[in-house]
Design an enzyme around this catalytic site. Sequence first.
Site, PDB file in Angstrom:
ATOM      1  N   GLU A 184       0.835  -1.210   0.000  1.00 37.83           N
ATOM      2  CA  GLU A 184       0.000   0.000   0.000  1.00 37.83           C
ATOM      3  C   GLU A 184       0.868   1.259   0.000  1.00 37.83           C
ATOM      4  O   GLU A 184       0.644   2.200   0.757  1.00 37.83           O
ATOM      5  CB  GLU A 184      -0.969  -0.019   1.188  1.00 37.83           C
ATOM      6  CG  GLU A 184      -2.014  -1.114   1.079  1.00 37.83           C
ATOM      7  CD  GLU A 184      -3.065  -1.083   2.169  1.00 37.83           C
ATOM      8  OE1 GLU A 184      -2.789  -0.491   3.240  1.00 37.83           O
ATOM      9  OE2 GLU A 184      -4.153  -1.622   1.971  1.00 37.83           O
ATOM     10  N   GLU A 237      -6.183  -7.151  -1.799  1.00 33.35           N
ATOM     11  CA  GLU A 237      -6.898  -7.212  -0.528  1.00 33.35           C
ATOM     12  C   GLU A 237      -8.328  -6.752  -0.758  1.00 33.35           C
ATOM     13  O   GLU A 237      -8.563  -5.621  -1.181  1.00 33.35           O
ATOM     14  CB  GLU A 237      -6.257  -6.308   0.531  1.00 33.35           C
ATOM     15  CG  GLU A 237      -4.895  -6.745   1.007  1.00 33.35           C
ATOM     16  CD  GLU A 237      -4.325  -5.805   2.070  1.00 33.35           C
ATOM     17  OE1 GLU A 237      -5.139  -5.179   2.800  1.00 33.35           O
ATOM     18  OE2 GLU A 237      -3.094  -5.690   2.161  1.00 33.35           O
TER      19      GLU A 237
END
Length: 1013
Positions: free
Chosen positions: A196, A308
């Site tokens: 991320e 995710e």
Amino acid sequence: MALFLTWLLLFLSVPQVFAHIERRAESQWPLHDDGLNKVVQWDHYSFQLNGERIFLFSGEFHYWRIPVPELWIDILQKIKAAGFTAFTSYLNWAYHAPNNETLDFSTGAHDFTPLFKIAKDLGLYVFVRPGPYINAETNAGGFPLWLTTGAYGTLRNNDTRYTAAWTPYFSNVSQITSQYQITKGQNVIAYQIENEYGEQWIGDPSKRDPNETAIHYMELLEANARANGIDVPLTANEPNMGSISWGKDWSNAGGNVDITGLDSYPSCWTCDLSQCTSVNGEYIPFQVVDYYDYFLETQPTMPSFMPEFQGGSYNPWGGPEGGCPDNTGPDFANVFYRWNIGQRVTAMSLYMLYGGTNWGSIATPVTATSYDYSSPISEDRSIGAKFYETKLLALFTRSAPDLTVTDLIGNGTQYTTNAAVKAYEIRNPNTNAGFYVTIHTNSSLSTTETFQLHVNTSAGSLTVPRHGGAIKLDGHQSKILVTDFAFGNETLLYSTAEVLTYAVLDGVPTLALWVPTGESGEFSVKGAKSGSVKRCQGCSGVGFYPENGGVTVTFTQAEGMSVVELDSGSRILLLDRTFAYLFWAPSLSNNPSAPENESVLVQGPYLVRTAAISGSTISLTGDSTNASTTLEVFAPQNVDTVAWNGKKLKTSKTAYGSLQGSLSGPPSVKLPPLNGWKWNDSLPERFPGYDDSGAAWIDANHMTTPNPSPPATLPVLYADEYGFHNGVRLWRGYFNGTATGVFLNVQGGYAFGWSAWLNGQFLGSYLGDASQEQGNLTLSFKNVTVNDSSPNVLLVVHDDTGHDETTGALNPRGILQASLLSPDNTTQFSHWRVAGTAGGESNLDPVRGAYNEDGLYAERVGWHLPGFDDRAWASSSAGSSSLSFSGAGIRFYRTVVPLNIPAGVDVSISFVLSAAGSSPSAKAFRAQLFVNGYQYGRFNPYIGNQIVFPVPPGVLNYRGDNTIGLAVWAQTEAGASISVDWKINYVAESSLDVTFDGSALRPGWSAERLKYA
């Protein structure tokens, strides 16, 4: 209007439209690879592995959250059984690097390579996510805590100090992983660089102003991975739709990876919904998000990939007991995962699929001990409605290869006869198979809606069902309805019941369809002319209608499974939801795609783990929790014997070719009482006569710090600077002269706490707050003795709840300010000493690892470990489950309890801790649970609500003695009273061996510990 015209055009000219789409697929979306091999390829549609397209339905599992390698097969077998084709795992730099000179990839659970071997044996692809930074709601986001002092820079950049720190770890995990790549005949298919890290641009990504520091950092990571043998695609995950970094379709800068994907948590990533509201605006339950346009704009030549997607929500400090499963329960799984398919997602990984436990000091301040995450597989390893609901879709995606190449044809309410329901039509341009994802027009509504659906088929446009009845969305629900769906050599023209899975047995296609209990369904199979009902268990309204070159079948299915045979040679199983939940399609091979002719079908057990056929015997392994379970097996005709967990069953053959038998349930298992407690004082450091010159203590004498946040007073009292990183630390500050009090400001993360004593007398405590990371108090010396002619000793005991994540990893843990109060403001501390984990960073216990121990006296000298001699200790006078004392202080309790779990069963055990009273004063204490030396629970009734602490086999000795320890820290003079018990979560007759010899995971006490007194 454009969508309506598209729909109308399809109805009028189906062949021409599909020919156009197919030509576009061939010309516009070429296959890509990473330039090193063509084993892993991808395009606009999906991943292609060894020349085969596959729908990659995955889930996250962290080996380091269940530090028992013998149990990893349990989790992975459950993932495989649910129909997933892959799993995903963060590695964890901190778990493997107790100090900046040591890397451990071999001791106990630190050797993660068994995961890859099990994946190969079972048939699961693997996405590896090594970090260096992983977030994961883990301590410092997976950074080793020695990295958090500030001496390595601000981290996650190209600072040479930081680069030198991560290089050994990253090189080693890359070298290890490289041996298990699909390019070497194994199952690792992708390698995620960082996590991320949407930092490629300065400011607005649309302006594409390069962030050269971040780009250089990514290039360093990529070069290291390649230099150390990684030749599968490198991937990156976007934290949200606003970052748009590292993708070649969007970026003309450096640092790009091969494939990018999007992380998304549409139902709040935490049980504290206010956090989501503050970040994303008003939180609307069951509000879906449009991903199709995002993927089309930002990465059109890549698959719609979600590294995710929300599998649940973590439970923060102060969150509800048991988490918040209702927010992301079975209905969430039903609606949101189907929605993603309508958005053309062909690769997604649920975070988490199995959450596990934040044992030891793994957790950050945002989470307590549990990391259950409301996941499909619960923290105690049990499976239930959410797992089964997820399985319904995962098995479908595994048996629907046409899903791997689809175009979005249209969407809207024009597809239905009820404006409250809309549909998304996606279609395979090569096979003409269609998939209609139906959902409430306003997805946040939970009304019951009935409708008919307008579909395009190879037999023309139809409105279904055609023979009465309706399709129903009952509450929060979505359905995927298919057209021209191939199963074996047969074609399902359409079905208003959902496809569960199918297998081809001796050339006979056996298709399983399901509907919610009590609902009706209708399906049509091409080429058939008639059919018959071979079993009617809960069915009614069965009708056969020859039409459109096939036969249409109508039915209503109550609880049970019915069987229909068609004259074309196919066999159709009709299940309601309750029977579909317990329906399995175990693969006979280790091919993750589970080909149609390499699977069998099984109905009845709680879990089916594996299947194998040898001669005329099919051997099944799995779990049974009910003594009255009927097992039904659909297998090749030559199979006439069923073995369940190694025992042959008495079976009979049904008129439609299956084998039926009965499974015996598990035996009764009882736990012995937790009694025989003994105790000792675990805070001798509060007394002025205590000698702190030993090996446990270090002079806290730094007058400068590399940390970017300097303290308000000196010396620097940041524990990490002195090599003490976990949980409880103790500070002894000395002063001479007159003082009337002290001001202390301590930082330890959300929900942390601290207490102080002067010359052995209690001053007070900061009890903690779930929303505050610092706690300051002015403590008066009015009621304690201050020495005029000899040194005074102030003891400060503080814990911390882990380091913050992302940029907060450097936030110090320790005393920010320590100021003595005196009439003339001249009295100052002469010096400080600090103690923490025994041996500091030396990692005295490499098996349990650096996260496991804090700095309590009991831990330093090893009272929590098996084998310590406590015969001289006092016995607790309270009852077997109640431990109490008065006064502020810390006591350590321990007992040894034997277990003798019978073979052939899987037993899950949890400890239950509770405060004796409900008043704030009765809850003003903290406790730590130790099981055979492992810190497996942090109980903080003043702030947190977790009372149940699952402990896995291997940590618990199921065939021998278990040392149970409890450190109880009373933060007021009221003392503490705590109830301790344990319970069985479930018992299953099982092929899983939980009575294995796990002694190597439970090293015992040694006299070396005594030097840390």
